[in-house]
Design a protein around this motif. Structure first.
Motif, PDB file in Angstrom:
ATOM      1  N   GLY A  91       0.905  -1.276  -0.289  1.00  0.00           N
ATOM      2  CA  GLY A  91      -0.035  -0.031   0.183  1.00  0.00           C
ATOM      3  C   GLY A  91       0.932   1.205   0.025  1.00  0.00           C
ATOM      4  O   GLY A  91       2.115   1.192   0.191  1.00  0.00           O
ATOM      5  N   GLY A  92       0.128   2.540  -0.251  1.00  0.00           N
ATOM      6  CA  GLY A  92       0.723   3.513  -0.469  1.00  0.00           C
ATOM      7  C   GLY A  92       1.414   4.265   0.720  1.00  0.00           C
ATOM      8  O   GLY A  92       2.515   4.826   0.993  1.00  0.00           O
ATOM      9  N   GLY A  93       0.792   3.935   2.131  1.00  0.00           N
ATOM     10  CA  GLY A  93       1.266   4.421   3.222  1.00  0.00           C
ATOM     11  C   GLY A  93       2.568   3.795   3.741  1.00  0.00           C
ATOM     12  O   GLY A  93       3.620   4.648   3.749  1.00  0.00           O
ATOM     13  N   LEU A  94       2.836   2.506   3.491  1.00  0.00           N
ATOM     14  CA  LEU A  94       3.987   1.902   4.150  1.00  0.00           C
ATOM     15  C   LEU A  94       4.986   2.157   2.892  1.00  0.00           C
ATOM     16  O   LEU A  94       6.438   2.191   3.154  1.00  0.00           O
ATOM     17  CB  LEU A  94       3.736   0.377   4.002  1.00  0.00           C
ATOM     18  CG  LEU A  94       3.195  -0.083   5.382  1.00  0.00           C
ATOM     19  CD1 LEU A  94       2.934  -1.626   5.366  1.00  0.00           C
ATOM     20  CD2 LEU A  94       4.189   0.096   6.581  1.00  0.00           C
ATOM     21  N   CYS A  95       4.628   2.453   1.511  1.00  0.00           N
ATOM     22  CA  CYS A  95       5.540   2.771   0.540  1.00  0.00           C
ATOM     23  C   CYS A  95       6.322   4.205   0.862  1.00  0.00           C
ATOM     24  O   CYS A  95       7.667   4.158   0.864  1.00  0.00           O
ATOM     25  CB  CYS A  95       4.736   3.043  -0.652  1.00  0.00           C
ATOM     26  SG  CYS A  95       5.667   3.680  -2.013  1.00  0.00           S
ATOM     27  N   ASP A 162       5.188   7.432  -4.072  1.00  0.00           N
ATOM     28  CA  ASP A 162       3.657   6.919  -4.010  1.00  0.00           C
ATOM     29  C   ASP A 162       3.751   5.610  -5.019  1.00  0.00           C
ATOM     30  O   ASP A 162       4.717   5.284  -5.561  1.00  0.00           O
ATOM     31  CB  ASP A 162       2.856   8.076  -4.601  1.00  0.00           C
ATOM     32  CG  ASP A 162       1.508   7.877  -4.242  1.00  0.00           C
ATOM     33  OD1 ASP A 162       1.164   6.925  -3.419  1.00  0.00           O
ATOM     34  OD2 ASP A 162       0.521   8.761  -4.583  1.00  0.00           O
ATOM     35  N   VAL A 163       2.626   5.045  -4.923  1.00  0.00           N
ATOM     36  CA  VAL A 163       2.369   3.768  -5.738  1.00  0.00           C
ATOM     37  C   VAL A 163       1.603   4.190  -7.027  1.00  0.00           C
ATOM     38  O   VAL A 163       0.682   4.965  -7.023  1.00  0.00           O
ATOM     39  CB  VAL A 163       1.577   2.739  -4.599  1.00  0.00           C
ATOM     40  CG1 VAL A 163       2.670   2.055  -3.715  1.00  0.00           C
ATOM     41  CG2 VAL A 163       0.421   3.301  -4.286  1.00  0.00           C
ATOM     42  N   SER A 169       1.615  -4.206 -12.532  1.00  0.00           N
ATOM     43  CA  SER A 169       2.148  -4.104 -11.581  1.00  0.00           C
ATOM     44  C   SER A 169       2.189  -2.450 -10.510  1.00  0.00           C
ATOM     45  O   SER A 169       2.160  -1.537 -11.315  1.00  0.00           O
ATOM     46  CB  SER A 169       3.935  -4.354 -11.736  1.00  0.00           C
ATOM     47  OG  SER A 169       4.092  -5.600 -12.401  1.00  0.00           O
ATOM     48  N   THR A 170       2.076  -2.949  -9.339  1.00  0.00           N
ATOM     49  CA  THR A 170       2.209  -1.841  -8.487  1.00  0.00           C
ATOM     50  C   THR A 170       3.615  -1.138  -8.010  1.00  0.00           C
ATOM     51  O   THR A 170       4.178  -1.843  -7.259  1.00  0.00           O
ATOM     52  CB  THR A 170       1.525  -1.995  -7.381  1.00  0.00           C
ATOM     53  OG1 THR A 170       0.125  -2.486  -7.412  1.00  0.00           O
ATOM     54  CG2 THR A 170       1.028  -0.817  -6.279  1.00  0.00           C
ATOM     55  N   ALA A 171       3.885  -0.312  -8.756  1.00  0.00           N
ATOM     56  CA  ALA A 171       5.424   0.084  -8.471  1.00  0.00           C
ATOM     57  C   ALA A 171       5.350   1.315  -7.367  1.00  0.00           C
ATOM     58  O   ALA A 171       4.512   2.335  -7.345  1.00  0.00           O
ATOM     59  CB  ALA A 171       5.894   0.791  -9.769  1.00  0.00           C
ATOM     60  N   CYS A 172       6.155   1.225  -6.429  1.00  0.00           N
ATOM     61  CA  CYS A 172       6.452   2.156  -5.165  1.00  0.00           C
ATOM     62  C   CYS A 172       7.774   2.756  -5.710  1.00  0.00           C
ATOM     63  O   CYS A 172       8.698   2.390  -5.517  1.00  0.00           O
ATOM     64  CB  CYS A 172       6.700   1.473  -3.934  1.00  0.00           C
ATOM     65  SG  CYS A 172       7.271   2.593  -2.628  1.00  0.00           S
ATOM     66  N   ALA A 173       7.550   4.107  -6.177  1.00  0.00           N
ATOM     67  CA  ALA A 173       8.474   4.740  -6.800  1.00  0.00           C
ATOM     68  C   ALA A 173       8.496   6.404  -6.523  1.00  0.00           C
ATOM     69  O   ALA A 173       7.256   6.873  -6.089  1.00  0.00           O
ATOM     70  CB  ALA A 173       8.767   4.599  -8.328  1.00  0.00           C
ATOM     71  N   ILE A 174       9.361   7.121  -6.830  1.00  0.00           N
ATOM     72  CA  ILE A 174       9.411   8.611  -6.753  1.00  0.00           C
ATOM     73  C   ILE A 174       9.083   9.183  -8.128  1.00  0.00           C
ATOM     74  O   ILE A 174       9.387   8.754  -9.164  1.00  0.00           O
ATOM     75  CB  ILE A 174      10.388   9.426  -6.394  1.00  0.00           C
ATOM     76  CG1 ILE A 174      11.154   9.033  -4.906  1.00  0.00           C
ATOM     77  CG2 ILE A 174      10.493  10.612  -6.800  1.00  0.00           C
ATOM     78  CD1 ILE A 174      11.947  10.166  -4.340  1.00  0.00           C
TER      79      ILE A 174
END
Length: 332
Positions: A91-95, A162-163, A169-174
């Motif tokens: 999820g976005g919060g932990l990302c 953010d995601v 695919s759900t990418a956690c990136a800047i």
């Protein structure tokens, strides 16, 4: 790299990581996490439980161990992300939170080393005139300032990390809003996490080594306690530079290419994308290496370990004796 496939500035220049890279990286990170948590908890336990108050150098080393421990608690999330080929499952919060803590570790570690370098510089070059600057209270305030500064410098991660759904695919990136913001944040990070602190550390280390050589040459004695602390600090500094400099050099080259100061070929870009994560994960090993150096190089630390075990043994015996007496009194 935030996905299974990374595209360079040239649209035709693609890098596909080998299939074995993800599982190997996954287990490597998990092993580092286990070792790092055990070793750094051990270091903090020794410093906290010892009957004597920590010296200034030990306060800074404790702060470094705390920063390394924070990183170790965050890395399992990133290990799972790598195992899923950068398909972020949390999820976005932990990302945001995990990456803020990882960046805070980078800043707090390097600036803890800056404080350690300055402390050793003052202890050896100005042992009497600057004694007031080497008080435990000021050291604790300095550690607090380091953490506040680390958080402030990590704010771009909080804002822009953010995601997003990319290729299923759900990418956690800047995700920077524009190129200027991207370039500004990258340059700021390079300046504050590498160039400025390494410049300060280099000057202090040069002065420390110069002072040690002059005193040995002139036949002047250095207190054993100060000499041991200095050798331990120099070993920790060397380990940090060996582990982190290759990654930062690669980062600088990549940033110079992005702002078009350098023009890299496709093969060079692929080389950078290939080695960038490998050098980053190698840098993480520094958090495991520091506690090992405390034991190998730090004679005073080994002495503290023995004394803490003696304290623990005496308390255990006293508790056992008290329990036996109460049992006997109850039976009588």
């Amino acid at each position: 790299m935030d996905g299974n496939q990374t595209e360079t500035n040239a649209s035709s220049c693609l890098y596909q990581p080998p299939e074995w890279l993800h599982p190997v990286t996954y287990w490597y990170i998990l092993v580092i996490c286990v070792l790092g948590i055990v070793f750094n908890v051990f270091v903090l336990t020794v410093f906290c439980l010892h009957k004597k108050a920590c010296t200034v150098a030990e306060i800074y080393l404790s702060n470094l161990a705390a920063a390394d421990l924070l990183l170790m608690f965050c890395l399992p999330f990133w290990a799972e992300n790598v195992n899923k080929k950068y398909d972020w499952p949390f999820g976005g919060g932990l990302c945001k939170m995990v990456n803020v803590f990882i960046i805070m570790n980078a800043y707090s570690s390097i600036y803890s080393l800056v404080l350690i370098s300055i402390d050793r510089y003052l202890a050896l070059v100005f042992p009497l005139s600057h004694e007031r600057l080497r008080r435990p209270l000021l050291a604790k305030v300095g550690c607090l300032v380091v953490w506040v500064l680390s958080f402030l410098l990590s704010v771009p991660q909080l804002i822009y990390r953010d995601v997003k759904i990319i290729d299923n695919s759900t990418a956690c990136a800047i995700y920077y809003p524009n190129d200027a913001t991207h370039a500004g944040c990258e340059i700021m990070q390079i300046m504050f996490v590498f160039i400025i602190p390494v410049f300060i550390i280099s000057i202090c280390t040069f002065k420390i080594i110069q002072t040690l050589r002059c005193r040995y040459r002139d036949g002047l004695n250095i207190q054993k306690k100060e000499k041991r602390a200095t050798f331990l600090v120099l070993a920790v500094l060397l380990a940090f530079l060996v582990c982190w400099i290759p990654f930062h050099i690669m980062k600088i080259i990549d940033t110079l290419d992005y702002v078009e100061v350098l023009t890299l070929t496709c093969n060079t870009r692929i080389f950078i994308y290939m080695w960038h994560p490998i050098l980053l994960y190698f840098a993480f090993f520094n958090s495991v290496l520091n506690p090992i150096l405390y034991v190998i190089v730090g004679k005073n630390f080994r002495k503290k370990v023995r004394e803490v075990f003696k304290q623990w043994s005496h308390r255990r015996r006293a508790t056992f004796s008290l329990t036996s007496m109460r049992t006997q009194m109850t039976k009588s």
